[in-house]
Design an enzyme around this catalytic site. Structure first.
Site, mmCIF file in Angstrom:
data_model
loop_
_atom_site.group_PDB
_atom_site.id
_atom_site.type_symbol
_atom_site.label_atom_id
_atom_site.label_comp_id
_atom_site.label_asym_id
_atom_site.label_seq_id
_atom_site.Cartn_x
_atom_site.Cartn_y
_atom_site.Cartn_z
ATOM 1 N N TYR A 1 -4.067 1.379 16.053
ATOM 2 C CA TYR A 1 -2.973 1.451 16.497
ATOM 3 C C TYR A 1 -3.089 1.210 18.227
ATOM 4 O O TYR A 1 -2.217 1.002 18.903
ATOM 5 C CB TYR A 1 -2.113 2.567 16.287
ATOM 6 C CG TYR A 1 -1.588 2.752 15.031
ATOM 7 C CD1 TYR A 1 -0.072 2.066 14.720
ATOM 8 C CD2 TYR A 1 -2.107 3.303 14.042
ATOM 9 C CE1 TYR A 1 0.254 2.288 13.285
ATOM 10 C CE2 TYR A 1 -1.644 3.616 12.787
ATOM 11 C CZ TYR A 1 -0.688 3.012 12.476
ATOM 12 O OH TYR A 1 0.127 3.121 11.332
ATOM 13 N N ARG B 1 0.944 -1.269 0.026
ATOM 14 C CA ARG B 1 -0.076 0.042 -0.142
ATOM 15 C C ARG B 1 0.863 1.213 0.059
ATOM 16 O O ARG B 1 1.676 1.466 0.913
ATOM 17 C CB ARG B 1 -0.983 0.028 1.262
ATOM 18 C CG ARG B 1 -1.822 1.302 1.280
ATOM 19 C CD ARG B 1 -2.787 1.245 2.524
ATOM 20 N NE ARG B 1 -3.392 2.359 2.521
ATOM 21 C CZ ARG B 1 -3.117 3.219 3.685
ATOM 22 N NH1 ARG B 1 -2.333 2.877 4.723
ATOM 23 N NH2 ARG B 1 -3.958 4.438 3.477
ATOM 24 N N GLU C 1 -3.319 -0.389 8.054
ATOM 25 C CA GLU C 1 -2.213 0.206 8.896
ATOM 26 C C GLU C 1 -2.492 -0.295 10.232
ATOM 27 O O GLU C 1 -3.488 -0.309 10.908
ATOM 28 C CB GLU C 1 -2.056 1.600 9.040
ATOM 29 C CG GLU C 1 -1.545 2.363 7.870
ATOM 30 C CD GLU C 1 -1.477 4.008 7.971
ATOM 31 O OE1 GLU C 1 -1.403 4.370 9.358
ATOM 32 O OE2 GLU C 1 -1.789 4.693 7.179
ATOM 33 N N ASN D 1 -7.269 1.707 9.820
ATOM 34 C CA ASN D 1 -5.884 2.023 10.530
ATOM 35 C C ASN D 1 -6.172 1.958 12.171
ATOM 36 O O ASN D 1 -6.976 2.559 12.461
ATOM 37 C CB ASN D 1 -5.544 3.391 10.059
ATOM 38 C CG ASN D 1 -4.926 3.396 8.653
ATOM 39 O OD1 ASN D 1 -4.856 2.439 7.903
ATOM 40 N ND2 ASN D 1 -4.465 4.604 8.595
ATOM 41 N N HIS E 1 -3.123 11.147 0.848
ATOM 42 C CA HIS E 1 -2.521 10.643 2.279
ATOM 43 C C HIS E 1 -1.896 11.738 2.658
ATOM 44 O O HIS E 1 -0.773 11.961 2.802
ATOM 45 C CB HIS E 1 -1.581 9.534 1.996
ATOM 46 C CG HIS E 1 -1.329 8.773 3.529
ATOM 47 N ND1 HIS E 1 -1.487 7.459 3.670
ATOM 48 C CD2 HIS E 1 -1.157 9.340 4.644
ATOM 49 C CE1 HIS E 1 -1.238 7.217 4.636
ATOM 50 N NE2 HIS E 1 -0.783 8.080 5.427
ATOM 51 N N GLU F 1 -7.581 8.523 6.225
ATOM 52 C CA GLU F 1 -8.005 8.857 7.670
ATOM 53 C C GLU F 1 -8.699 10.231 7.479
ATOM 54 O O GLU F 1 -8.118 11.357 8.139
ATOM 55 C CB GLU F 1 -6.632 8.984 8.497
ATOM 56 C CG GLU F 1 -6.443 7.598 8.591
ATOM 57 C CD GLU F 1 -5.241 7.409 9.511
ATOM 58 O OE1 GLU F 1 -4.832 6.531 10.687
ATOM 59 O OE2 GLU F 1 -4.178 8.441 9.477
#
Length: 530
Positions: free
Chosen positions: A339, A106, A411, A337, A151, A197
Protein backbone atom coordinates in the site's frame (compact mmCIF):
# COMPACT_ATOMS: atom_id res chain seq x y z
CA UNK A 1 -31.28 18.02 -15.33
CA UNK A 2 -29.27 16.50 -12.48
CA UNK A 3 -27.51 14.13 -14.86
CA UNK A 4 -26.45 16.97 -17.19
CA UNK A 5 -25.16 19.00 -14.25
CA UNK A 6 -23.22 16.02 -12.97
CA UNK A 7 -21.69 15.31 -16.37
CA UNK A 8 -20.59 18.94 -16.68
CA UNK A 9 -19.17 18.80 -13.15
CA UNK A 10 -17.13 15.70 -13.88
CA UNK A 11 -15.75 17.20 -17.07
CA UNK A 12 -14.87 20.37 -15.19
CA UNK A 13 -13.13 18.36 -12.50
CA UNK A 14 -11.06 16.66 -15.17
CA UNK A 15 -10.16 19.92 -16.84
CA UNK A 16 -8.89 21.58 -13.67
CA UNK A 17 -7.26 18.50 -12.20
CA UNK A 18 -3.51 18.33 -11.82
CA UNK A 19 -3.96 14.75 -13.03
CA UNK A 20 -5.69 15.63 -16.28
CA UNK A 21 -4.17 12.80 -18.30
CA UNK A 22 -5.02 10.27 -15.61
CA UNK A 23 -8.56 11.58 -15.48
CA UNK A 24 -8.89 11.07 -19.20
CA UNK A 25 -7.64 7.51 -19.00
CA UNK A 26 -4.69 8.38 -21.25
CA UNK A 27 -1.76 8.58 -18.84
CA UNK A 28 0.44 6.04 -20.54
CA UNK A 29 -1.92 3.95 -22.62
CA UNK A 30 -1.78 1.11 -20.12
CA UNK A 31 -4.09 -1.74 -21.03
CA UNK A 32 -4.82 -5.30 -20.05
CA UNK A 33 -3.40 -6.61 -23.31
CA UNK A 34 0.09 -5.43 -22.28
CA UNK A 35 0.17 -7.95 -19.41
CA UNK A 36 1.21 -11.58 -19.88
CA UNK A 37 -1.29 -14.07 -21.24
CA UNK A 38 -3.32 -15.65 -18.46
CA UNK A 39 -2.61 -12.79 -16.04
CA UNK A 40 -5.20 -12.69 -13.25
CA UNK A 41 -7.06 -9.45 -12.56
CA UNK A 42 -9.47 -9.29 -9.68
CA UNK A 43 -10.46 -7.99 -6.28
CA UNK A 44 -9.93 -9.08 -2.69
CA UNK A 45 -11.97 -9.27 0.52
CA UNK A 46 -11.78 -11.15 3.83
CA UNK A 47 -14.42 -12.97 5.85
CA UNK A 48 -14.72 -10.82 8.97
CA UNK A 49 -14.57 -7.60 6.98
CA UNK A 50 -17.59 -8.33 4.78
CA UNK A 51 -19.65 -11.32 5.94
CA UNK A 52 -21.49 -10.26 9.09
CA UNK A 53 -23.81 -12.92 10.60
CA UNK A 54 -21.36 -13.54 13.48
CA UNK A 55 -23.43 -16.23 15.23
CA UNK A 56 -25.74 -17.38 12.43
CA UNK A 57 -26.11 -21.01 11.32
CA UNK A 58 -23.82 -22.38 13.98
CA UNK A 59 -20.85 -20.01 13.61
CA UNK A 60 -18.71 -19.59 16.72
CA UNK A 61 -17.06 -16.52 18.23
CA UNK A 62 -13.82 -15.32 16.66
CA UNK A 63 -11.18 -13.14 18.26
CA UNK A 64 -12.48 -10.20 16.23
CA UNK A 65 -16.09 -10.81 17.25
CA UNK A 66 -14.96 -10.25 20.83
CA UNK A 67 -12.24 -7.63 20.36
CA UNK A 68 -14.40 -5.30 18.25
CA UNK A 69 -16.92 -5.08 21.08
CA UNK A 70 -14.38 -3.81 23.63
CA UNK A 71 -15.02 -0.06 24.02
CA UNK A 72 -12.28 2.09 22.54
CA UNK A 73 -10.64 -0.61 20.40
CA UNK A 74 -12.32 0.35 17.11
CA UNK A 75 -12.93 3.79 15.66
CA UNK A 76 -16.42 4.98 16.68
CA UNK A 77 -16.81 1.67 18.56
CA UNK A 78 -17.89 -0.01 15.32
CA UNK A 79 -17.80 -3.77 14.72
CA UNK A 80 -18.28 -6.42 12.05
CA UNK A 81 -21.60 -7.81 13.27
CA UNK A 82 -23.27 -6.74 10.02
CA UNK A 83 -20.31 -5.56 7.94
CA UNK A 84 -21.52 -5.78 4.31
CA UNK A 85 -23.86 -8.71 5.08
CA UNK A 86 -22.09 -10.72 2.40
CA UNK A 87 -23.30 -13.86 4.18
CA UNK A 88 -26.79 -13.12 2.87
CA UNK A 89 -25.89 -11.04 -0.20
CA UNK A 90 -23.09 -13.19 -1.66
CA UNK A 91 -25.08 -14.03 -4.79
CA UNK A 92 -25.65 -10.36 -5.63
CA UNK A 93 -21.99 -9.61 -4.92
CA UNK A 94 -20.83 -12.33 -7.31
CA UNK A 95 -23.09 -10.83 -9.98
CA UNK A 96 -21.28 -7.51 -9.43
CA UNK A 97 -17.93 -9.28 -9.90
CA UNK A 98 -19.15 -10.88 -13.10
CA UNK A 99 -20.41 -7.60 -14.52
CA UNK A 100 -17.09 -5.98 -13.59
CA UNK A 101 -15.25 -8.55 -15.71
CA UNK A 102 -12.69 -9.86 -13.22
CA UNK A 103 -11.29 -13.36 -13.66
CA UNK A 104 -10.18 -13.97 -10.06
CA UNK A 105 -11.68 -13.23 -6.64
CA UNK A 106 -9.63 -13.52 -3.47
CA UNK A 107 -11.60 -14.19 -0.30
CA UNK A 108 -10.96 -15.90 3.04
CA UNK A 109 -12.68 -18.66 4.97
CA UNK A 110 -13.92 -17.89 8.46
CA UNK A 111 -12.29 -20.43 10.79
CA UNK A 112 -15.24 -20.26 13.21
CA UNK A 113 -17.80 -20.72 10.46
CA UNK A 114 -16.19 -24.08 9.71
CA UNK A 115 -15.03 -24.99 13.23
CA UNK A 116 -17.09 -22.93 15.73
CA UNK A 117 -14.88 -24.04 18.65
CA UNK A 118 -11.71 -24.81 16.75
CA UNK A 119 -10.42 -28.30 17.42
CA UNK A 120 -12.61 -28.53 20.54
CA UNK A 121 -15.87 -28.95 18.62
CA UNK A 122 -17.50 -30.41 15.55
CA UNK A 123 -17.38 -29.30 11.92
CA UNK A 124 -20.26 -26.97 11.06
CA UNK A 125 -21.99 -28.25 7.89
CA UNK A 126 -23.68 -24.87 7.32
CA UNK A 127 -20.27 -23.23 7.03
CA UNK A 128 -19.11 -25.80 4.49
CA UNK A 129 -22.33 -25.25 2.53
CA UNK A 130 -21.88 -21.46 2.50
CA UNK A 131 -18.40 -21.53 0.99
CA UNK A 132 -19.39 -24.26 -1.46
CA UNK A 133 -22.10 -21.94 -2.75
CA UNK A 134 -19.61 -19.10 -3.17
CA UNK A 135 -17.07 -21.29 -4.96
CA UNK A 136 -19.65 -22.87 -7.28
CA UNK A 137 -21.20 -19.49 -8.14
CA UNK A 138 -17.80 -17.99 -8.93
CA UNK A 139 -16.81 -20.87 -11.20
CA UNK A 140 -20.18 -20.74 -12.94
CA UNK A 141 -19.35 -17.16 -13.93
CA UNK A 142 -15.78 -17.91 -15.00
CA UNK A 143 -14.12 -16.40 -11.91
CA UNK A 144 -11.25 -18.28 -10.25
CA UNK A 145 -11.51 -18.53 -6.44
CA UNK A 146 -8.23 -17.47 -4.77
CA UNK A 147 -8.72 -18.68 -1.21
CA UNK A 148 -7.03 -17.55 1.99
CA UNK A 149 -7.37 -20.05 4.82
CA UNK A 150 -6.68 -17.55 7.62
CA UNK A 151 -7.13 -13.77 7.37
CA UNK A 152 -6.85 -12.49 10.97
CA UNK A 153 -10.03 -14.09 12.42
CA UNK A 154 -9.03 -16.82 14.88
CA UNK A 155 -11.42 -18.94 17.02
CA UNK A 156 -11.76 -17.16 20.35
CA UNK A 157 -11.65 -20.51 22.12
CA UNK A 158 -8.09 -21.17 20.95
CA UNK A 159 -6.94 -17.93 22.58
CA UNK A 160 -8.76 -18.81 25.79
CA UNK A 161 -7.53 -22.42 25.91
CA UNK A 162 -3.83 -21.85 25.29
CA UNK A 163 -3.05 -18.34 24.03
CA UNK A 164 -3.60 -18.71 20.29
CA UNK A 165 -0.53 -17.91 18.21
CA UNK A 166 1.67 -17.80 21.32
CA UNK A 167 1.45 -21.58 21.74
CA UNK A 168 2.90 -24.28 19.48
CA UNK A 169 -0.42 -26.12 19.94
CA UNK A 170 -1.93 -23.84 17.32
CA UNK A 171 0.24 -25.50 14.67
CA UNK A 172 -1.77 -28.70 15.13
CA UNK A 173 -5.07 -26.83 15.10
CA UNK A 174 -4.26 -24.78 12.00
CA UNK A 175 -3.30 -27.91 10.06
CA UNK A 176 -6.57 -29.55 11.15
CA UNK A 177 -8.54 -26.56 9.85
CA UNK A 178 -6.53 -26.46 6.62
CA UNK A 179 -7.15 -30.16 6.03
CA UNK A 180 -10.90 -29.65 6.28
CA UNK A 181 -10.63 -26.84 3.72
CA UNK A 182 -8.57 -28.98 1.32
CA UNK A 183 -11.01 -31.89 1.63
CA UNK A 184 -14.15 -29.75 1.33
CA UNK A 185 -13.14 -27.26 -1.37
CA UNK A 186 -9.84 -28.31 -2.92
CA UNK A 187 -11.37 -30.13 -5.88
CA UNK A 188 -12.32 -26.68 -7.22
CA UNK A 189 -9.61 -24.42 -5.74
CA UNK A 190 -6.43 -23.86 -7.75
CA UNK A 191 -5.00 -21.04 -5.61
CA UNK A 192 -4.52 -21.34 -1.83
CA UNK A 193 -2.83 -19.01 0.61
CA UNK A 194 -2.33 -20.22 4.15
CA UNK A 195 -2.06 -17.07 6.26
CA UNK A 196 -2.60 -13.44 5.31
CA UNK A 197 0.18 -11.15 6.52
CA UNK A 198 1.65 -13.06 9.49
CA UNK A 199 4.21 -10.26 9.83
CA UNK A 200 1.42 -7.70 10.25
CA UNK A 201 -0.45 -9.88 12.77
CA UNK A 202 2.74 -10.25 14.81
CA UNK A 203 3.23 -6.47 14.78
CA UNK A 204 -0.31 -5.23 15.38
CA UNK A 205 -1.44 -7.96 17.79
CA UNK A 206 1.76 -8.40 19.82
CA UNK A 207 3.84 -5.20 19.48
CA UNK A 208 1.27 -2.40 19.17
CA UNK A 209 -1.68 -4.23 20.71
CA UNK A 210 -4.20 -2.79 18.25
CA UNK A 211 -5.36 -6.23 16.99
CA UNK A 212 -6.57 -9.09 19.18
CA UNK A 213 -5.47 -10.34 21.61
CA UNK A 214 -4.29 -6.77 22.20
CA UNK A 215 -0.91 -7.56 23.74
CA UNK A 216 1.80 -4.93 24.12
CA UNK A 217 4.22 -3.41 26.59
CA UNK A 218 5.92 -0.01 27.01
CA UNK A 219 7.10 1.92 25.09
CA UNK A 220 4.76 0.58 22.41
CA UNK A 221 1.62 0.72 24.52
CA UNK A 222 0.06 0.08 27.90
CA UNK A 223 -1.86 -3.14 27.40
CA UNK A 224 -3.01 -5.34 30.27
CA UNK A 225 -0.75 -8.15 29.04
CA UNK A 226 2.12 -8.77 26.67
CA UNK A 227 5.80 -8.28 25.95
CA UNK A 228 6.39 -6.34 22.74
CA UNK A 229 10.02 -7.42 22.54
CA UNK A 230 9.40 -11.17 22.76
CA UNK A 231 5.83 -12.20 21.92
CA UNK A 232 5.77 -11.09 18.27
CA UNK A 233 8.78 -13.33 17.59
CA UNK A 234 7.02 -16.33 19.17
CA UNK A 235 3.74 -15.69 17.36
CA UNK A 236 5.50 -15.30 14.02
CA UNK A 237 7.43 -18.52 14.58
CA UNK A 238 4.21 -20.44 15.21
CA UNK A 239 2.50 -18.90 12.18
CA UNK A 240 5.38 -19.82 9.87
CA UNK A 241 5.50 -23.40 11.15
CA UNK A 242 1.70 -23.65 10.86
CA UNK A 243 2.03 -22.56 7.26
CA UNK A 244 4.81 -25.04 6.54
CA UNK A 245 2.94 -27.98 8.09
CA UNK A 246 -0.24 -27.13 6.15
CA UNK A 247 1.78 -26.95 2.93
CA UNK A 248 3.39 -30.30 3.71
CA UNK A 249 -0.05 -31.84 4.18
CA UNK A 250 -1.36 -30.33 0.94
CA UNK A 251 1.62 -31.47 -1.09
CA UNK A 252 1.55 -35.02 0.29
CA UNK A 253 -2.16 -35.71 0.09
CA UNK A 254 -3.95 -33.20 -2.13
CA UNK A 255 -1.83 -31.24 -4.58
CA UNK A 256 -1.22 -33.90 -7.22
CA UNK A 257 -4.87 -34.89 -7.43
CA UNK A 258 -6.37 -31.41 -7.08
CA UNK A 259 -3.81 -29.58 -9.20
CA UNK A 260 -3.57 -26.40 -7.16
CA UNK A 261 -0.76 -24.23 -5.82
CA UNK A 262 -0.23 -22.93 -2.29
CA UNK A 263 1.61 -19.94 -0.89
CA UNK A 264 1.57 -17.22 1.74
CA UNK A 265 0.79 -13.48 1.71
CA UNK A 266 3.31 -10.99 3.11
CA UNK A 267 2.61 -7.45 4.26
CA UNK A 268 5.11 -5.16 2.51
CA UNK A 269 6.31 -1.59 2.29
CA UNK A 270 9.10 -0.25 0.17
CA UNK A 271 11.56 2.10 1.87
CA UNK A 272 13.80 4.97 0.86
CA UNK A 273 16.65 6.46 2.98
CA UNK A 274 15.49 9.52 4.88
CA UNK A 275 18.89 11.16 4.45
CA UNK A 276 21.50 10.75 1.77
CA UNK A 277 23.76 8.92 4.17
CA UNK A 278 25.14 5.39 4.30
CA UNK A 279 23.62 4.83 7.75
CA UNK A 280 20.13 5.39 6.37
CA UNK A 281 20.82 3.24 3.33
CA UNK A 282 21.76 0.46 5.73
CA UNK A 283 18.58 1.22 7.68
CA UNK A 284 16.58 0.52 4.51
CA UNK A 285 18.20 -2.91 4.22
CA UNK A 286 17.50 -3.66 7.89
CA UNK A 287 13.86 -2.63 7.85
CA UNK A 288 13.21 -4.68 4.71
CA UNK A 289 14.64 -7.66 6.59
CA UNK A 290 12.61 -6.95 9.73
CA UNK A 291 9.34 -6.51 7.82
CA UNK A 292 9.43 -8.47 4.55
CA UNK A 293 12.23 -11.01 4.89
CA UNK A 294 11.13 -11.92 8.43
CA UNK A 295 8.17 -13.56 6.72
CA UNK A 296 9.71 -14.83 3.49
CA UNK A 297 13.34 -15.84 4.21
CA UNK A 298 12.38 -18.93 6.26
CA UNK A 299 10.04 -20.17 3.52
CA UNK A 300 12.76 -19.98 0.88
CA UNK A 301 16.01 -20.50 2.79
CA UNK A 302 14.90 -22.22 6.00
CA UNK A 303 16.35 -19.47 8.21
CA UNK A 304 15.43 -16.05 9.55
CA UNK A 305 17.34 -13.13 7.97
CA UNK A 306 20.93 -12.74 9.14
CA UNK A 307 20.19 -9.04 9.78
CA UNK A 308 17.58 -10.03 12.37
CA UNK A 309 19.75 -12.69 13.99
CA UNK A 310 22.67 -10.26 14.37
CA UNK A 311 20.48 -7.78 16.29
CA UNK A 312 18.04 -10.01 18.18
CA UNK A 313 20.43 -12.85 18.99
CA UNK A 314 18.95 -15.60 21.15
CA UNK A 315 15.59 -13.81 21.42
CA UNK A 316 14.86 -14.82 17.83
CA UNK A 317 13.53 -18.40 17.86
CA UNK A 318 15.46 -21.11 16.05
CA UNK A 319 14.20 -23.78 13.71
CA UNK A 320 15.26 -27.33 14.51
CA UNK A 321 16.94 -29.39 11.79
CA UNK A 322 13.63 -31.08 11.01
CA UNK A 323 11.78 -27.74 10.96
CA UNK A 324 14.35 -26.25 8.58
CA UNK A 325 13.79 -29.10 6.14
CA UNK A 326 10.03 -28.66 6.54
CA UNK A 327 9.86 -24.91 6.06
CA UNK A 328 12.49 -24.44 3.36
CA UNK A 329 10.80 -24.21 -0.03
CA UNK A 330 7.33 -24.29 1.53
CA UNK A 331 5.69 -21.82 -0.83
CA UNK A 332 4.75 -22.28 -4.49
CA UNK A 333 4.33 -18.53 -4.85
CA UNK A 334 4.57 -15.28 -2.88
CA UNK A 335 1.54 -13.09 -2.28
CA UNK A 336 2.36 -9.39 -1.92
CA UNK A 337 0.14 -6.90 -0.12
CA UNK A 338 1.47 -3.41 -0.77
CA UNK A 339 0.00 0.00 0.00
CA UNK A 340 2.91 2.40 -0.07
CA UNK A 341 6.46 3.52 0.60
CA UNK A 342 8.09 5.08 3.66
CA UNK A 343 11.39 6.72 4.58
CA UNK A 344 13.81 4.81 6.83
CA UNK A 345 16.16 6.46 9.32
CA UNK A 346 18.96 4.77 11.24
CA UNK A 347 18.47 4.75 15.01
CA UNK A 348 21.62 2.91 16.04
CA UNK A 349 23.69 6.10 15.82
CA UNK A 350 20.97 8.78 15.63
CA UNK A 351 18.39 10.03 18.08
CA UNK A 352 14.95 8.55 17.31
CA UNK A 353 11.51 8.41 18.93
CA UNK A 354 11.09 5.87 21.70
CA UNK A 355 10.26 2.52 20.17
CA UNK A 356 12.18 2.97 16.96
CA UNK A 357 15.37 2.68 18.98
CA UNK A 358 14.52 -0.90 20.04
CA UNK A 359 16.00 -4.16 18.72
CA UNK A 360 12.52 -5.45 17.74
CA UNK A 361 12.36 -2.56 15.24
CA UNK A 362 15.89 -3.16 13.96
CA UNK A 363 16.92 0.27 15.28
CA UNK A 364 15.03 1.93 12.42
CA UNK A 365 12.50 4.74 12.40
CA UNK A 366 10.04 4.79 9.50
CA UNK A 367 8.06 7.83 8.45
CA UNK A 368 6.21 9.18 5.45
CA UNK A 369 7.31 12.78 6.05
CA UNK A 370 10.65 14.46 5.35
CA UNK A 371 11.18 18.17 6.10
CA UNK A 372 7.41 18.54 6.40
CA UNK A 373 6.78 17.11 2.93
CA UNK A 374 5.05 13.74 2.48
CA UNK A 375 6.80 11.10 0.37
CA UNK A 376 3.69 10.91 -1.82
CA UNK A 377 0.02 11.87 -1.84
CA UNK A 378 -1.57 11.14 1.51
CA UNK A 379 -4.43 8.68 1.80
CA UNK A 380 -7.04 7.74 4.38
CA UNK A 381 -4.43 5.72 6.29
CA UNK A 382 -1.76 7.96 7.86
CA UNK A 383 0.97 5.39 7.05
CA UNK A 384 -0.01 4.82 3.42
CA UNK A 385 1.33 7.21 0.78
CA UNK A 386 0.92 7.03 -2.98
CA UNK A 387 4.35 6.13 -4.41
CA UNK A 388 3.79 3.92 -7.48
CA UNK A 389 7.50 3.29 -8.05
CA UNK A 390 7.53 1.59 -4.64
CA UNK A 391 5.56 -1.35 -6.02
CA UNK A 392 8.07 -1.78 -8.83
CA UNK A 393 10.94 -1.66 -6.32
CA UNK A 394 9.44 -4.12 -3.82
CA UNK A 395 8.70 -6.56 -6.64
CA UNK A 396 12.31 -6.15 -7.80
CA UNK A 397 13.54 -6.78 -4.24
CA UNK A 398 11.48 -9.96 -3.87
CA UNK A 399 12.41 -11.10 -7.38
CA UNK A 400 16.13 -10.83 -6.65
CA UNK A 401 16.16 -12.08 -3.06
CA UNK A 402 13.90 -15.07 -3.70
CA UNK A 403 15.12 -16.16 -7.13
CA UNK A 404 12.06 -14.86 -8.98
CA UNK A 405 9.49 -17.18 -7.47
CA UNK A 406 6.00 -16.63 -8.92
CA UNK A 407 4.33 -13.59 -7.37
CA UNK A 408 0.78 -12.29 -7.08
CA UNK A 409 -0.16 -8.80 -5.95
CA UNK A 410 -2.86 -9.99 -3.58
CA UNK A 411 -3.78 -6.54 -2.25
CA UNK A 412 -3.20 -3.00 -3.52
CA UNK A 413 -5.66 -0.22 -2.95
CA UNK A 414 -6.46 3.41 -2.26
CA UNK A 415 -8.59 5.19 0.31
CA UNK A 416 -9.12 8.93 0.12
CA UNK A 417 -8.38 11.09 3.18
CA UNK A 418 -11.61 11.70 5.13
CA UNK A 419 -13.07 15.17 4.66
CA UNK A 420 -15.58 17.13 6.75
CA UNK A 421 -19.09 17.12 5.30
CA UNK A 422 -18.13 14.49 2.73
CA UNK A 423 -21.05 13.41 0.58
CA UNK A 424 -21.82 10.21 -1.30
CA UNK A 425 -21.28 12.28 -4.43
CA UNK A 426 -17.70 12.96 -3.32
CA UNK A 427 -17.02 9.30 -2.61
CA UNK A 428 -18.42 8.07 -5.91
CA UNK A 429 -16.27 10.47 -7.96
CA UNK A 430 -13.11 8.57 -7.06
CA UNK A 431 -10.79 9.93 -9.74
CA UNK A 432 -7.84 9.52 -7.38
CA UNK A 433 -8.55 5.82 -7.03
CA UNK A 434 -8.50 5.51 -10.81
CA UNK A 435 -5.24 7.47 -10.93
CA UNK A 436 -3.78 5.25 -8.21
CA UNK A 437 -4.49 1.93 -9.89
CA UNK A 438 -3.36 3.13 -13.30
CA UNK A 439 -0.07 4.36 -11.87
CA UNK A 440 0.53 1.21 -9.84
CA UNK A 441 -0.35 -1.04 -12.76
CA UNK A 442 2.12 0.89 -14.91
CA UNK A 443 4.80 0.41 -12.23
CA UNK A 444 3.98 -3.29 -12.01
CA UNK A 445 4.21 -3.62 -15.77
CA UNK A 446 7.70 -2.09 -15.68
CA UNK A 447 8.76 -4.73 -13.16
CA UNK A 448 7.27 -7.50 -15.30
CA UNK A 449 9.09 -6.21 -18.39
CA UNK A 450 12.33 -6.43 -16.40
CA UNK A 451 11.65 -10.11 -15.82
CA UNK A 452 9.62 -10.32 -12.61
CA UNK A 453 7.35 -13.39 -12.64
CA UNK A 454 4.18 -11.63 -11.46
CA UNK A 455 0.99 -13.44 -12.39
CA UNK A 456 -1.87 -11.45 -10.92
CA UNK A 457 -3.12 -8.15 -9.48
CA UNK A 458 -6.02 -7.95 -7.04
CA UNK A 459 -7.54 -4.67 -5.96
CA UNK A 460 -8.35 -4.11 -2.31
CA UNK A 461 -11.23 -4.07 -2.17
CA UNK A 462 -14.31 -5.13 -4.07
CA UNK A 463 -16.43 -2.93 -1.80
CA UNK A 464 -16.13 -0.67 1.21
CA UNK A 465 -15.97 -2.79 4.35
CA UNK A 466 -14.92 -3.05 8.00
CA UNK A 467 -11.31 -1.88 7.99
CA UNK A 468 -10.26 -3.44 11.28
CA UNK A 469 -9.38 -0.82 13.93
CA UNK A 470 -10.43 1.98 11.54
CA UNK A 471 -14.01 0.69 11.35
CA UNK A 472 -16.00 1.94 8.38
CA UNK A 473 -14.44 5.40 8.16
CA UNK A 474 -11.79 4.39 5.61
CA UNK A 475 -13.07 3.16 2.26
CA UNK A 476 -11.05 1.15 -0.27
CA UNK A 477 -13.92 -0.28 -2.28
CA UNK A 478 -14.71 -0.10 -5.96
CA UNK A 479 -18.31 -0.17 -4.75
CA UNK A 480 -19.63 2.21 -2.12
CA UNK A 481 -21.76 0.50 0.54
CA UNK A 482 -24.59 2.49 2.10
CA UNK A 483 -24.30 1.71 5.81
CA UNK A 484 -28.07 2.04 6.35
CA UNK A 485 -29.38 0.04 3.39
CA UNK A 486 -26.22 -1.99 2.50
CA UNK A 487 -26.83 -1.07 -1.14
CA UNK A 488 -23.73 -1.46 -3.29
CA UNK A 489 -23.26 1.60 -5.50
CA UNK A 490 -20.57 1.61 -8.22
CA UNK A 491 -17.91 4.29 -7.99
CA UNK A 492 -16.30 5.82 -11.07
CA UNK A 493 -13.47 3.31 -10.62
CA UNK A 494 -15.88 0.51 -11.52
CA UNK A 495 -16.36 2.03 -14.96
CA UNK A 496 -12.62 2.48 -15.36
CA UNK A 497 -11.67 -1.03 -14.21
CA UNK A 498 -14.36 -2.64 -16.36
CA UNK A 499 -13.10 -0.71 -19.37
CA UNK A 500 -9.53 -1.69 -18.55
CA UNK A 501 -10.48 -5.34 -18.29
CA UNK A 502 -12.13 -5.15 -21.68
CA UNK A 503 -9.15 -3.34 -23.26
CA UNK A 504 -11.21 -0.21 -23.91
CA UNK A 505 -9.49 2.04 -21.39
CA UNK A 506 -8.81 4.93 -23.77
CA UNK A 507 -12.15 6.50 -23.04
CA UNK A 508 -12.64 10.25 -23.36
CA UNK A 509 -13.51 12.23 -20.27
CA UNK A 510 -16.97 12.93 -21.65
CA UNK A 511 -17.58 9.24 -22.35
CA UNK A 512 -16.36 8.34 -18.87
CA UNK A 513 -18.66 10.90 -17.32
CA UNK A 514 -21.63 9.83 -19.41
CA UNK A 515 -21.09 6.18 -18.53
CA UNK A 516 -21.09 7.19 -14.91
CA UNK A 517 -24.24 9.27 -14.89
CA UNK A 518 -26.14 6.65 -16.85
CA UNK A 519 -25.86 4.39 -13.81
CA UNK A 520 -29.27 3.76 -12.28
CA UNK A 521 -27.75 4.67 -8.94
CA UNK A 522 -26.63 8.17 -9.94
CA UNK A 523 -29.68 9.74 -8.30
CA UNK A 524 -28.29 8.79 -4.87
CA UNK A 525 -25.70 11.57 -5.18
CA UNK A 526 -25.89 14.45 -2.78
CA UNK A 527 -26.78 12.63 0.43
CA UNK A 528 -24.33 13.41 3.19
CA UNK A 529 -22.35 10.52 4.62
CA UNK A 530 -23.04 10.20 8.32
Amino acid sequence: MLEKQLALLLILLCSVSSHVQNCLGLEDGISRSQFPKGFLFGASTSSYQIEGAPLEDGKGLSNWDVFSHIPGKISNDENGDIADDHYHLYSEDIKLMSSLGINVYRFSISWTRILPRGIYGDINPSGIKFYNKIIDNLLLRGIEPFVTIHHHDLPRELEEQYGGWLSPLIQRDFVYFAEICFKSFGDRIKYWTTINEPNLIADFAFIRGTYPPGHCSPPFGNCSAGNSDVEPLIAMHNMLLSHAKAVELYRKHFQEKQGGVIGIVAHTFMYEPLRDEEYDRQAVKRVLSFVVSWCLDPLVFGEYPAEMRSILGSQLPKFSHEEKNLIKGSSDFIGINNYGTLYAKDCSLSACPIGADRPIRGFVETTGIRDGIPIGDQTGNPRFFVVPSGLEKIVDYIKIRYHNRPMYITENGYSSPPKPDETVNDLLQDFKRVDFHKAYLAALLRAIRKGADVRGYMIWSLMDNFEWASGYGIRYGLYYVNRDTLERIPKLSVQWFSSFLNNTINTSKQDLSEQYVRSKDAMTFGFKVI
